[in-house]
Design a protein around this motif. Structure first.
Motif, PDB file in Angstrom:
ATOM      1  N   UNK A  20       0.821  -1.208   0.000  1.00  0.00           N
ATOM      2  CA  UNK A  20       0.000   0.000   0.000  1.00  0.00           C
ATOM      3  C   UNK A  20       0.855   1.258   0.000  1.00  0.00           C
ATOM      4  N   UNK A  21       1.951   1.243   0.762  1.00  0.00           N
ATOM      5  CA  UNK A  21       2.873   2.380   0.795  1.00  0.00           C
ATOM      6  C   UNK A  21       3.456   2.617  -0.597  1.00  0.00           C
ATOM      7  N   UNK A  22       3.929   1.545  -1.217  1.00  0.00           N
ATOM      8  CA  UNK A  22       4.530   1.643  -2.553  1.00  0.00           C
ATOM      9  C   UNK A  22       3.536   2.202  -3.564  1.00  0.00           C
ATOM     10  N   UNK A  23       2.305   1.679  -3.561  1.00  0.00           N
ATOM     11  CA  UNK A  23       1.297   2.126  -4.530  1.00  0.00           C
ATOM     12  C   UNK A  23       0.881   3.569  -4.286  1.00  0.00           C
ATOM     13  N   UNK A  24       0.742   3.943  -2.999  1.00  0.00           N
ATOM     14  CA  UNK A  24       0.353   5.323  -2.680  1.00  0.00           C
ATOM     15  C   UNK A  24       1.469   6.304  -3.041  1.00  0.00           C
ATOM     16  N   UNK A  25       2.706   5.896  -2.836  1.00  0.00           N
ATOM     17  CA  UNK A  25       3.848   6.738  -3.196  1.00  0.00           C
ATOM     18  C   UNK A  25       3.885   6.990  -4.701  1.00  0.00           C
ATOM     19  N   UNK A  26       3.725   5.936  -5.475  1.00  0.00           N
ATOM     20  CA  UNK A  26       3.751   6.101  -6.927  1.00  0.00           C
ATOM     21  C   UNK A  26       2.577   6.945  -7.410  1.00  0.00           C
ATOM     22  N   UNK A  27       1.406   6.768  -6.792  1.00  0.00           N
ATOM     23  CA  UNK A  27       0.229   7.558  -7.180  1.00  0.00           C
ATOM     24  C   UNK A  27       0.492   9.046  -6.924  1.00  0.00           C
ATOM     25  N   UNK A  28       1.151   9.361  -5.815  1.00  0.00           N
ATOM     26  CA  UNK A  28       1.479  10.750  -5.497  1.00  0.00           C
ATOM     27  C   UNK A  28       2.368  11.352  -6.582  1.00  0.00           C
ATOM     28  N   UNK A  29       3.405  10.622  -6.968  1.00  0.00           N
ATOM     29  CA  UNK A  29       4.355  11.164  -7.936  1.00  0.00           C
ATOM     30  C   UNK A  29       3.765  11.256  -9.343  1.00  0.00           C
ATOM     31  N   UNK A  30       2.958  10.277  -9.719  1.00  0.00           N
ATOM     32  CA  UNK A  30       2.324  10.350 -11.035  1.00  0.00           C
ATOM     33  C   UNK A  30       1.388  11.556 -11.099  1.00  0.00           C
ATOM     34  N   UNK A  31       0.612  11.792 -10.037  1.00  0.00           N
ATOM     35  CA  UNK A  31      -0.291  12.947 -10.008  1.00  0.00           C
ATOM     36  C   UNK A  31       0.499  14.252 -10.061  1.00  0.00           C
ATOM     37  N   UNK A  32       1.607  14.295  -9.320  1.00  0.00           N
ATOM     38  CA  UNK A  32       2.439  15.502  -9.311  1.00  0.00           C
ATOM     39  C   UNK A  32       2.994  15.800 -10.697  1.00  0.00           C
ATOM     40  N   UNK A  33       3.627  14.813 -11.308  1.00  0.00           N
ATOM     41  CA  UNK A  33       4.291  15.060 -12.582  1.00  0.00           C
ATOM     42  C   UNK A  33       3.319  15.184 -13.746  1.00  0.00           C
ATOM     43  N   UNK A  34       2.127  14.643 -13.597  1.00  0.00           N
ATOM     44  CA  UNK A  34       1.111  14.805 -14.644  1.00  0.00           C
ATOM     45  C   UNK A  34       0.749  16.278 -14.817  1.00  0.00           C
ATOM     46  N   UNK A  35       0.987  17.067 -13.775  1.00  0.00           N
ATOM     47  CA  UNK A  35       0.687  18.497 -13.843  1.00  0.00           C
ATOM     48  C   UNK A  35       1.618  19.236 -14.791  1.00  0.00           C
ATOM     49  N   UNK A  36       2.677  18.575 -15.285  1.00  0.00           N
ATOM     50  CA  UNK A  36       3.588  19.236 -16.233  1.00  0.00           C
ATOM     51  C   UNK A  36       2.919  19.448 -17.585  1.00  0.00           C
ATOM     52  N   UNK A  37       1.849  18.697 -17.856  1.00  0.00           N
ATOM     53  CA  UNK A  37       1.085  18.884 -19.081  1.00  0.00           C
ATOM     54  C   UNK A  37       1.593  18.137 -20.288  1.00  0.00           C
ATOM     55  N   UNK A  38       2.643  17.325 -20.136  1.00  0.00           N
ATOM     56  CA  UNK A  38       3.208  16.564 -21.252  1.00  0.00           C
ATOM     57  C   UNK A  38       3.088  15.072 -20.948  1.00  0.00           C
ATOM     58  N   UNK A  39       2.074  14.396 -21.508  1.00  0.00           N
ATOM     59  CA  UNK A  39       1.858  12.978 -21.178  1.00  0.00           C
ATOM     60  C   UNK A  39       3.005  12.073 -21.628  1.00  0.00           C
TER      61      UNK A  39
END
Length: 234
Positions: A134-153
């Motif tokens: 759960x820690x691993x999955x939540x950590x990755x979800x945080x970073x994907x959401x953060x970097x998705x804000x860059x606007x370049x998929x």
């Protein structure tokens, strides 16, 4: 040298190969099997309470994910990265991370702040429960959401590829009390920086964020050459 698992094996449903894949992945990425450890079918059958057929399927899938290496006349071993490979992989990941962070518009929209705050809350809850997956999955979800804000998929997709590539190097860090505490503090600081205008500070923090796991992996493989060990049924 025999690698001893820190947790006793759980009984698995023999008819569900996905369970075997998930347990094998967890044992590798959380450091229960050391880099270069030999993975014998008999030991894995005993550990996971499953058939040889499903163990072989799990090894094929683990090889596809890049965490196991299978070689003729040697068999399956936990993927080992040399110190130079680790440095080269992290060089690319750091460049991608810095660029993505610099492209996030600041101050960030409130919607992104709220999303990351909720993901961080979930991450901390999993940490309190000591739920490693759960820690691993939540950590990755945080970073994907953060970097998705860059606007370049496409950039985000490349970052995810390198997140997956470094999984065996970084996931054990999330099972480490010091590493997990540092990760949580840095996540909170990222959220605060998103409310301001200092893109360079945010980008540097994102790069600094991955240094603990990189250093930890380099320490674990110190000696340069992998030491062959065998996974234990215990």
């Amino acid at each position: 040298m025999t690698e001893t698992a820190s947790e006793s094996p759980a009984a698995l449903r023999r008819e569900d190969p996905d369970d075997v894949v998930a347990r094998l992945e967890e044992d590798i990425i959380f450091g229960r099997f050391a880099p270069a450890a030999r993975l014998t079918e008999d030991a894995l059958m005993s550990r996971y309470g499953t058939s040889r057929h499903f163990v072989r399927q799990a090894l094929v899938e683990a090889e596809r994910r890049g965490i196991v290496r299978r070689e003729k006349n040697i068999g399956a071993t936990v993927r080992f990265y040399s110190a130079e490979e680790v440095r080269q992989i992290y060089e690319v990941r750091e460049m991608l991370t810095r660029q993505a962070a610099l492209m996030i518009p600041l101050p960030a929209p409130q919607g992104l702040i709220d999303e990351l705050t909720e993901l961080q809350r979930h991450y901390c809850a999993k940490a309190e429960m000591q739920d490693l997956r759960g820690i691993h999955e939540a950590n990755d979800a945080f970073h994907v959401a953060l970097f998705s804000a860059c606007g370049n998929p496409y950039l985000v997709r490349s970052l995810q590829d390198y997140m997956n590539l470094t999984l065996p190097m970084r996931a054990k860090n999330l099972a480490d009390r010091e590493g997990l505490a540092l990760s949580r503090r840095q996540h909170e600081l990222m959220i605060e920086l998103l409310k301001g205008r200092d893109s360079w500070a945010l980008a540097q923090l994102c790069v600094d964020h991955m240094q603990f796991s990189k250093s930890d992996y380099l320490k674990r493989i110190a000696g340069d050459e992998p030491r062959v060990s065998v996974c234990s049924n215990r």
